[in-house]
Design an enzyme around this catalytic site. Structure first.
Site, short mmCIF file in Angstrom:
data_model
loop_
_atom_site.label_atom_id
_atom_site.label_comp_id
_atom_site.label_asym_id
_atom_site.label_seq_id
_atom_site.Cartn_x
_atom_site.Cartn_y
_atom_site.Cartn_z
N ASP A 13 0.82 -1.22 0.00
CA ASP A 13 0.00 0.00 0.00
C ASP A 13 0.85 1.27 0.00
O ASP A 13 0.45 2.30 0.54
CB ASP A 13 -0.95 0.04 1.22
CG ASP A 13 -1.75 -1.24 1.34
OD1 ASP A 13 -2.31 -1.65 0.31
OD2 ASP A 13 -1.79 -1.83 2.43
N LYS A 16 2.09 1.97 -5.14
CA LYS A 16 2.79 1.43 -6.33
C LYS A 16 2.00 1.66 -7.60
O LYS A 16 2.56 1.93 -8.65
CB LYS A 16 3.02 -0.08 -6.17
CG LYS A 16 4.03 -0.44 -5.13
CD LYS A 16 4.20 -1.94 -5.04
CE LYS A 16 2.98 -2.68 -4.52
NZ LYS A 16 2.66 -2.43 -3.13
N GLY A 40 -4.24 -4.29 -4.27
CA GLY A 40 -5.26 -3.29 -4.59
C GLY A 40 -4.55 -2.00 -4.95
O GLY A 40 -3.86 -1.42 -4.11
N HIS A 41 -4.65 -1.60 -6.18
CA HIS A 41 -4.02 -0.36 -6.62
C HIS A 41 -5.11 0.63 -7.01
O HIS A 41 -5.90 0.35 -7.90
CB HIS A 41 -3.15 -0.61 -7.87
CG HIS A 41 -1.94 -1.43 -7.59
ND1 HIS A 41 -1.19 -2.02 -8.59
CD2 HIS A 41 -1.32 -1.74 -6.45
CE1 HIS A 41 -0.18 -2.66 -8.05
NE2 HIS A 41 -0.24 -2.51 -6.75
N GLN A 227 2.08 -6.49 -3.39
CA GLN A 227 2.51 -6.58 -1.99
C GLN A 227 3.88 -5.90 -1.85
O GLN A 227 4.14 -4.95 -2.56
CB GLN A 227 2.52 -8.03 -1.48
CG GLN A 227 1.13 -8.62 -1.33
CD GLN A 227 0.57 -9.09 -2.66
OE1 GLN A 227 1.22 -9.82 -3.39
NE2 GLN A 227 -0.64 -8.70 -2.98
P1 IMP Z 1 -2.72 -12.78 1.73
O1 IMP Z 1 -1.76 -12.28 0.70
O2 IMP Z 1 -4.16 -12.43 1.44
O3 IMP Z 1 -2.52 -14.23 2.02
O4 IMP Z 1 -2.40 -12.00 3.10
C1 IMP Z 1 -1.16 -12.18 3.80
C2 IMP Z 1 -0.70 -10.86 4.42
O5 IMP Z 1 -0.34 -9.96 3.38
C3 IMP Z 1 -1.77 -10.14 5.24
O6 IMP Z 1 -1.13 -9.45 6.30
C4 IMP Z 1 -2.35 -9.13 4.26
O7 IMP Z 1 -2.93 -8.02 4.92
C5 IMP Z 1 -1.09 -8.74 3.50
N1 IMP Z 1 -1.37 -8.27 2.14
C6 IMP Z 1 -1.69 -9.00 1.05
N2 IMP Z 1 -1.85 -8.23 -0.03
C7 IMP Z 1 -1.60 -6.97 0.37
C8 IMP Z 1 -1.57 -5.72 -0.32
O8 IMP Z 1 -1.78 -5.61 -1.53
N3 IMP Z 1 -1.27 -4.64 0.45
C9 IMP Z 1 -0.99 -4.72 1.77
N4 IMP Z 1 -0.98 -5.88 2.45
C10 IMP Z 1 -1.30 -6.99 1.75
#
Ligand code: IMP
Length: 431
Positions: A13, A16, A40-41, A227
């Site tokens: 977040d 990007k 999420g962008h 991420q």
């Molecule tokens: P998952 O990727 O849904 O399995 O989540 C694993 C961890 O990564 C959690 O702490 C999520 O909040 C974090 N996470 C996954 N995708 C994002 C993102 O795009 N932005 C911020 N945190 C993310």
């Protein structure tokens, strides 16, 4: 041959999407190499905010080809929904400008049910509940379904049905108390999957060939990370991480390119820090300061998850962690976002190191036990009261803001080449 890699340098977040959007005009091809629709962008164009989860950010540039690489996990139903939303914003998306790797892995509704089941119990880590970890689990176990299976929609539907039925049995056994919330209608899942496959079939491609041909033709590729480095499966704060490679190494495996093709690595960092989900966050803030940094949620760029809507945890900028991700990825340039959010604060703080048992750590800890016990070393700097959102040149920014940027640069060991003072395209300042 040249690939610019854009990575999240904190916990995600960082903004990007909008940096990719800015860099995409120099790119012939924008490729996603990791993650899925957990990303999420938000990109602001005029009065419209478009949220992308899986579609690469080059979709806003008409001349760009967009590739969902083999390292990505694809939820076909959510991808179709997202494509419809992009079209509703008058942006063209079709097989001519979007390609999905035959070798990408599929997220089925059953992966999501498993993710939800685990999050309901004590083992939850605050995932986005998009089924990401369970799809990568099947990939690693060599039991996954690849996107190429969608070439035959009926067979694809049947494969999804078998997966859903197997997971339903597991849920009845292991999560009986939540079965009413989690059990899926396997016949419906199969029909939905087959219908989605029929629509997505024209988008399937050998993306290895597309990317390699682009490199051979001297085209410029932008690899868009999802991420961030501190959520990387290997180098992040395990187990509070995502299940893919969000570091520069993920580009090599997630697209199938040689290291020498990477010519530029840019990290995106926020002027403060945020994190969604559980996990260590030494410079975390609470109370009024946290509310001040998070915003109220009335603006799309306030600190609420773009995918889940969850309020983000916020804290002072962690330059020690940034130094770590700079070293880890060979980041030479940093885009520092959201400096406008700090405007109006009489003083600002930076985390410049971690202390454990009275000793200052040399490097960012790999061990979670150590990390959770570290205390942040905070350095205070004078803030700036001016509204900076209308500044368009670095020289127009207040001296205290520039001193803050230059201190981060010195601590991180990489040049800050872009700063942002608001969500609009023109609020991104080159330095
Ligand atoms: P998952 O990727 O849904 O399995 O989540 C694993 C961890 O990564 C959690 O702490 C999520 O909040 C974090 N996470 C996954 N995708 C994002 C993102 O795009 N932005 C911020 N945190 C993310």
């Amino acid at each position: 041959m040249s690939i610019t890699v854009l990575l999240g340098a904190q916990w995600g977040d960082e903004g990007k999407g909008r940096i990719t959007d800015a860099l995409a005009h120099e790119a012939d091809l924008v490729a996603r190499f990791n993650g899925g629709d957990n990303a999420g962008h938000s990109i602001t164009i005029g009065n419209t905010v478009v949220k992308l989860h899986l579609v690469p950010s080059g979709i806003f540039r008409p001349a760009c080809l967009n590739v969902i690489g083999n390292g990505v996990v694809v939820n076909p139903l959510n991808l179709l929904k997202e494509m419809a939303e992009v079209r509703a914003a008058n942006i063209a998306v079709g097989p001519d400008n979007l390609k999905i790797s035959d070798a990408a892995h599929i997220i089925t509704p059953a992966h999501i049910a498993l993710d939800k089941a685990r999050e309901l119990g004590a083992g939850g880590i605050g995932t986005t509940q998009r089924g990401i970890g369970f799809a990568y689990m099947d990939k690693a176990a060599r039991t996954g379904i690849r996107a190429g299976a969608m070439h035959d929609p009926a067979a694809f539907g049947a494969a999804v049905q078998r997966h859903v039925e197997a997971v339903n049995r597991h849920i009845q056994h292991e999560y009986a108390e939540h079965a009413d919330k989690l059990l899926l209608d396997s016949a419906k899942c199969a029909a939905d999957a087959a219908a989605a496959a029929a629509q997505l079939r024209p988008y399937l491609a050998n993306t290895f060939e597309i990317v390699q041909d682009a490199l051979d033709a001297g085209k410029h590729i932008l690899a868009e990370g999802a991420q961030a480095a501190l959520l990387d499966l290997d180098h992040g704060n395990y187990p509070y991480v995502t299940s893919s490679s969000a570091t520069v190494g993920g580009v090599l495996t997630g697209l199938g390119v040689p290291p020498k093709a990477i010519t530029r690595v840019m990290g995106v960092a926020k002027a403060f820090c945020s994190r969604v989900g559980a996990g260590p966050f030494p410079s975390e803030l609470s109370g009024d300061l946290a509310l001040r940094l998070r915003g109220t949620g009335t603006n799309a760029w306030d600190e609420y998850g773009s995918t889940t809507g969850r309020p983000r945890r916020v804290g002072w900028h962690d330059a020690f962690a940034l130094r770590h991700t700079v070293r880890l990825n060979g980041i030479e340039e940093i885009a520092l976002t959201k400096l406008d959010v700090l405007s109006g604060m009489p003083t600002v703080k930076l985390c410049v190191g971690y202390v454990l048992g009275g000793e200052r750590l040399r490097s960012y800890p790999q061990d979670m036990h150590v990390l959770t016990q570290c205390q942040p070393m905070l350095e205070e700097m004078p803030g700036w009261l001016e509204d900076v959102s209308t500044a368009r040149q670095y020289a127009d920014l207040p001296p205290n803001l520039r001193a803050y940027v230059e201190r981060i640069e010195a601590l991180a060991g990489a040049r800050v080449s872009l700063v942002s003072v608001g969500p609009e395209r023109e609020q991104l300042i080159r330095r």
